[in-house]
Design a protein around this motif. Structure first.
Motif, PDB file in Angstrom:
ATOM      1  N   ILE A 154       0.856  -1.189   0.000  1.00 34.92           N
ATOM      2  CA  ILE A 154       0.000   0.000   0.000  1.00 34.92           C
ATOM      3  C   ILE A 154       0.892   1.239   0.000  1.00 34.92           C
ATOM      4  CG2 ILE A 154      -1.783   1.248   1.296  1.00 34.92           C
ATOM      5  CD1 ILE A 154      -1.993  -1.668   2.792  1.00 34.92           C
ATOM      6  N   THR A 155       0.615   2.173  -0.876  1.00 34.43           N
ATOM      7  CA  THR A 155       1.290   3.467  -0.811  1.00 34.43           C
ATOM      8  C   THR A 155       0.231   4.531  -0.582  1.00 34.43           C
ATOM      9  OG1 THR A 155       1.200   3.703  -3.213  1.00 34.43           O
ATOM     10  CG2 THR A 155       3.204   2.775  -2.299  1.00 34.43           C
ATOM     11  N   LEU A 156       0.503   5.413   0.356  1.00 35.90           N
ATOM     12  CA  LEU A 156      -0.427   6.490   0.685  1.00 35.90           C
ATOM     13  C   LEU A 156       0.208   7.822   0.338  1.00 35.90           C
ATOM     14  CD1 LEU A 156      -1.627   5.411   4.257  1.00 35.90           C
ATOM     15  CD2 LEU A 156      -2.789   5.003   2.083  1.00 35.90           C
ATOM     16  N   ALA A 157      -0.563   8.684  -0.291  1.00 38.25           N
ATOM     17  CA  ALA A 157      -0.103  10.044  -0.573  1.00 38.25           C
ATOM     18  C   ALA A 157      -0.147  10.868   0.703  1.00 38.25           C
ATOM     19  CB  ALA A 157      -0.988  10.668  -1.647  1.00 38.25           C
ATOM     20  N   GLY A 158       0.644  11.932   0.736  1.00 39.29           N
ATOM     21  CA  GLY A 158       0.670  12.812   1.889  1.00 39.29           C
ATOM     22  C   GLY A 158      -0.657  13.524   2.107  1.00 39.29           C
ATOM     23  N   GLY A 159      -0.808  14.050   3.325  1.00 40.89           N
ATOM     24  CA  GLY A 159      -1.991  14.831   3.647  1.00 40.89           C
ATOM     25  C   GLY A 159      -3.106  14.062   4.307  1.00 40.89           C
ATOM     26  N   GLN A 160      -3.055  12.738   4.255  1.00 34.52           N
ATOM     27  CA  GLN A 160      -4.115  11.940   4.875  1.00 34.52           C
ATOM     28  C   GLN A 160      -3.611  11.309   6.167  1.00 34.52           C
ATOM     29  OE1 GLN A 160      -5.077   8.299   2.514  1.00 34.52           O
ATOM     30  NE2 GLN A 160      -3.298   8.899   1.281  1.00 34.52           N
ATOM     31  N   ASP A 161      -4.538  10.742   6.919  1.00 32.88           N
ATOM     32  CA  ASP A 161      -4.180  10.075   8.160  1.00 32.88           C
ATOM     33  C   ASP A 161      -3.605   8.686   7.867  1.00 32.88           C
ATOM     34  OD1 ASP A 161      -4.427   9.959  11.229  1.00 32.88           O
ATOM     35  OD2 ASP A 161      -5.343   8.081  10.556  1.00 32.88           O
ATOM     36  N   LEU A 162      -2.518   8.340   8.562  1.00 36.82           N
ATOM     37  CA  LEU A 162      -1.853   7.063   8.293  1.00 36.82           C
ATOM     38  C   LEU A 162      -2.769   5.873   8.551  1.00 36.82           C
ATOM     39  CD1 LEU A 162       0.628   5.255   7.738  1.00 36.82           C
ATOM     40  CD2 LEU A 162       1.271   5.571  10.142  1.00 36.82           C
ATOM     41  N   LEU A 163      -3.344   5.803   9.739  1.00 35.95           N
ATOM     42  CA  LEU A 163      -4.128   4.611  10.087  1.00 35.95           C
ATOM     43  C   LEU A 163      -5.416   4.532   9.283  1.00 35.95           C
ATOM     44  CD1 LEU A 163      -2.027   4.585  12.377  1.00 35.95           C
ATOM     45  CD2 LEU A 163      -3.817   3.752  13.887  1.00 35.95           C
ATOM     46  N   LEU A 164      -6.076   5.678   9.160  1.00 42.03           N
ATOM     47  CA  LEU A 164      -7.326   5.685   8.402  1.00 42.03           C
ATOM     48  C   LEU A 164      -7.051   5.415   6.927  1.00 42.03           C
ATOM     49  CD1 LEU A 164      -9.182   8.680  10.105  1.00 42.03           C
ATOM     50  CD2 LEU A 164      -9.303   6.228  10.655  1.00 42.03           C
ATOM     51  N   GLY A 165      -5.928   5.932   6.434  1.00 37.36           N
ATOM     52  CA  GLY A 165      -5.576   5.696   5.038  1.00 37.36           C
ATOM     53  C   GLY A 165      -5.332   4.224   4.744  1.00 37.36           C
ATOM     54  N   VAL A 166      -4.580   3.546   5.621  1.00 38.07           N
ATOM     55  CA  VAL A 166      -4.335   2.116   5.429  1.00 38.07           C
ATOM     56  C   VAL A 166      -5.649   1.339   5.539  1.00 38.07           C
ATOM     57  CG1 VAL A 166      -3.235   0.073   6.436  1.00 38.07           C
ATOM     58  CG2 VAL A 166      -1.930   2.200   6.202  1.00 38.07           C
TER      59      VAL A 166
ATOM     60  N   CYS B 143      -2.576  10.978  13.066  1.00 41.65           N
ATOM     61  CA  CYS B 143      -1.249  10.840  12.450  1.00 41.65           C
ATOM     62  C   CYS B 143      -1.350  11.304  10.996  1.00 41.65           C
ATOM     63  CB  CYS B 143      -0.760   9.395  12.538  1.00 41.65           C
ATOM     64  SG  CYS B 143       0.917   9.169  11.919  1.00 41.65           S
ATOM     65  N   ARG B 144      -1.129  12.608  10.785  1.00 43.86           N
ATOM     66  CA  ARG B 144      -1.270  13.180   9.439  1.00 43.86           C
ATOM     67  C   ARG B 144       0.039  13.055   8.688  1.00 43.86           C
ATOM     68  NH1 ARG B 144      -0.579  18.424   7.828  1.00 43.86           N
ATOM     69  NH2 ARG B 144      -0.589  19.117  10.004  1.00 43.86           N
ATOM     70  N   LEU B 145      -0.037  12.503   7.505  1.00 48.19           N
ATOM     71  CA  LEU B 145       1.165  12.265   6.714  1.00 48.19           C
ATOM     72  C   LEU B 145       1.684  13.546   6.069  1.00 48.19           C
ATOM     73  CD1 LEU B 145       0.143   8.908   4.985  1.00 48.19           C
ATOM     74  CD2 LEU B 145       1.834   9.219   6.818  1.00 48.19           C
ATOM     75  N   GLY B 146       3.018  13.630   5.987  1.00 44.89           N
ATOM     76  CA  GLY B 146       3.663  14.714   5.278  1.00 44.89           C
ATOM     77  C   GLY B 146       3.739  14.411   3.794  1.00 44.89           C
ATOM     78  N   PRO B 147       4.473  15.247   3.056  1.00 41.77           N
ATOM     79  CA  PRO B 147       4.495  15.122   1.584  1.00 41.77           C
ATOM     80  C   PRO B 147       4.980  13.771   1.080  1.00 41.77           C
ATOM     81  CG  PRO B 147       5.529  17.170   2.297  1.00 41.77           C
ATOM     82  CD  PRO B 147       5.254  16.394   3.538  1.00 41.77           C
ATOM     83  N   GLY B 148       5.842  13.103   1.845  1.00 42.10           N
ATOM     84  CA  GLY B 148       6.387  11.821   1.397  1.00 42.10           C
ATOM     85  C   GLY B 148       5.439  10.654   1.508  1.00 42.10           C
ATOM     86  N   GLY B 149       4.328  10.838   2.203  1.00 47.85           N
ATOM     87  CA  GLY B 149       3.352   9.758   2.314  1.00 47.85           C
ATOM     88  C   GLY B 149       3.865   8.574   3.112  1.00 47.85           C
ATOM     89  N   ALA B 150       3.364   7.400   2.788  1.00 48.71           N
ATOM     90  CA  ALA B 150       3.703   6.192   3.544  1.00 48.71           C
ATOM     91  C   ALA B 150       3.622   4.966   2.647  1.00 48.71           C
ATOM     92  CB  ALA B 150       2.767   6.024   4.736  1.00 48.71           C
ATOM     93  N   THR B 151       4.342   3.931   3.086  1.00 49.27           N
ATOM     94  CA  THR B 151       4.298   2.626   2.425  1.00 49.27           C
ATOM     95  C   THR B 151       4.073   1.556   3.487  1.00 49.27           C
ATOM     96  OG1 THR B 151       5.906   3.396   0.812  1.00 49.27           O
ATOM     97  CG2 THR B 151       5.533   1.028   0.914  1.00 49.27           C
ATOM     98  N   ALA B 152       3.178   0.614   3.193  1.00 55.47           N
ATOM     99  CA  ALA B 152       2.899  -0.482   4.135  1.00 55.47           C
ATOM    100  C   ALA B 152       2.728  -1.771   3.349  1.00 55.47           C
ATOM    101  CB  ALA B 152       1.642  -0.181   4.947  1.00 55.47           C
ATOM    102  N   ILE B 153       2.946  -2.876   4.058  1.00 55.73           N
ATOM    103  CA  ILE B 153       2.702  -4.190   3.473  1.00 55.73           C
ATOM    104  C   ILE B 153       1.701  -4.905   4.371  1.00 55.73           C
ATOM    105  CG2 ILE B 153       4.615  -5.352   4.645  1.00 55.73           C
ATOM    106  CD1 ILE B 153       4.095  -5.983   1.003  1.00 55.73           C
TER     107      ILE B 153
END
Lengths: 185, 131
Positions: free
Chosen positions: A36-48, A141-151
């Motif tokens: 999963i890749t998430l763009a910045g600006g969203q919440d980490l947990l809710l985004g996943v 947990c609001r993501l910055g511009p780099g977003g997030a990656t999860a497996i």
């Protein structure tokens, strides 16, 4: 809360009667993992959670591999002065970014209200280089511009679901068998 | 420059959904759960939970962390069954205490009692040719 004194390793007396078995294991069927890749600006947990739900996945083991965080809160544990539980969370600690996530583990499943919940603990380093870590409250947990990656490893056939645990006096994720047709999704 | 390495061929198998209740030891509890269910080799896929107190091997020292309510931030590692049938584990991770101090190291056997719960998912490792 009482302590068992005189032992090299301390154990705690929980508010409720000890439940059996002490170790629970259920087998889940293996399936393909999801990255999963998430763009910045969203919440980490809710985004996943929302990304997995959009794929029909409500049960999974999750590792957050990387995240760039703009603002976040975390909770750490402490003794529960009320005596109702052996331990509880303290007040949230807020961090202003840039915060770099170093690692995080999560369990996805139906929460106490049946809405899908990602129970997640993380270790991060703040803008000054100091390590922090704890329980991440969903939505904080609001993501910055780099977003997030999860497996994520979807759990099929068996998974976690929240249920009241009378021993600890908490609603907790418990291993459960899933209906074959529903699988982990 | 030269070195030695061993590569074991294998595949990832079933996922084990595990909970340890309070006062079970993190290391021996996981090992016992694996023995009880015939899980010979496994690696950690995810784990969330807390410890009463913790003892870690780190940098040649034993680090003691006083709880209760120590948060397990990350957990990684594997469990292996040797040729003689003995199952052992190597579990490492990071923790935070009530003052938000962060610690890391290898969890010592029998010295890391679960506080409220451990939610754990292991994945079976199936070495090629393992009987």
């Amino acid at each position: 809360m009482r302590r068992n004194e005189g032992e090299a390793v301390r154990t705690l007396v929980q508010p409720g009667t000890p439940l059996q078995p002490r170790r629970i294991l259920e087998w889940a069927d293996v399936g393909g993992d999801l990255r999963i890749t998430l763009a910045g600006g969203q919440d980490l947990l809710l985004g996943v959670t929302q990304a997995l739900e959009a794929r029909g996945v409500r049960h999974a083991a999750v590792q957050v591999l990387a995240a760039d965080i703009a603002r976040m809160a975390y909770l750490t544990g402490q003794a529960d002065a009320s005596g109702q539980r052996a331990a509880t969370y303290g007040a949230p600690t807020w961090l202003e970014g840039p915060v770099t996530l170093l690692g995080a583990n999560g369990i996805l499943g139906p929460g106490p209200g049946r809405a899908t919940l990602l129970h997640c603990h993380a270790v991060v380093v703040d803008a000054a280089g100091r390590l922090h870590g704890g329980h991440l409250p969903p939505g904080d947990c609001r993501l910055g511009p780099g977003g997030a990656t999860a497996i994520a490893a979807p759990l099929r056939g068996a998974a976690f679901a929240a249920a009241y645990d009378s021993e600890t006096n908490y609603p907790l994720f418990q291993p459960v068998r899933l209906a074959a047709s529903g699988g982990g999704e | 420059m030269s070195g030695t390495a061993e590569i074991e061929n294998g595949t990832l198998g079933r996922l084990a959904v595990i909970r340890l209740r309070p006062n079970e030891d993190l290391v021996t509890g996981i090992e016992t759960a694996c023995r009880e269910h015939g899980l010979r080799h496994a690696l950690v896929r995810s784990a969330v939970g807390s410890l009463v107190d913790a003892r870690l091997d780190a940098g040649g020292k034993v680090v003691t962390v006083t709880g209760p309510g120590i948060e397990i931030l990350t957990l990684g590692g594997e469990l292996r069954t040797g040729a003689g049938g003995a199952l052992t584990s190597d579990l490492r991770g990071t923790l935070s205490d009530s003052d938000a101090r962060v610690y890391g190291g290898r969890f010592r056997r029998g010295e890391n009692p679960i506080c409220i719960t451990l939610e754990l998912v292991l994945q079976e490792w199936l070495p090629q040719g393992d009987g």
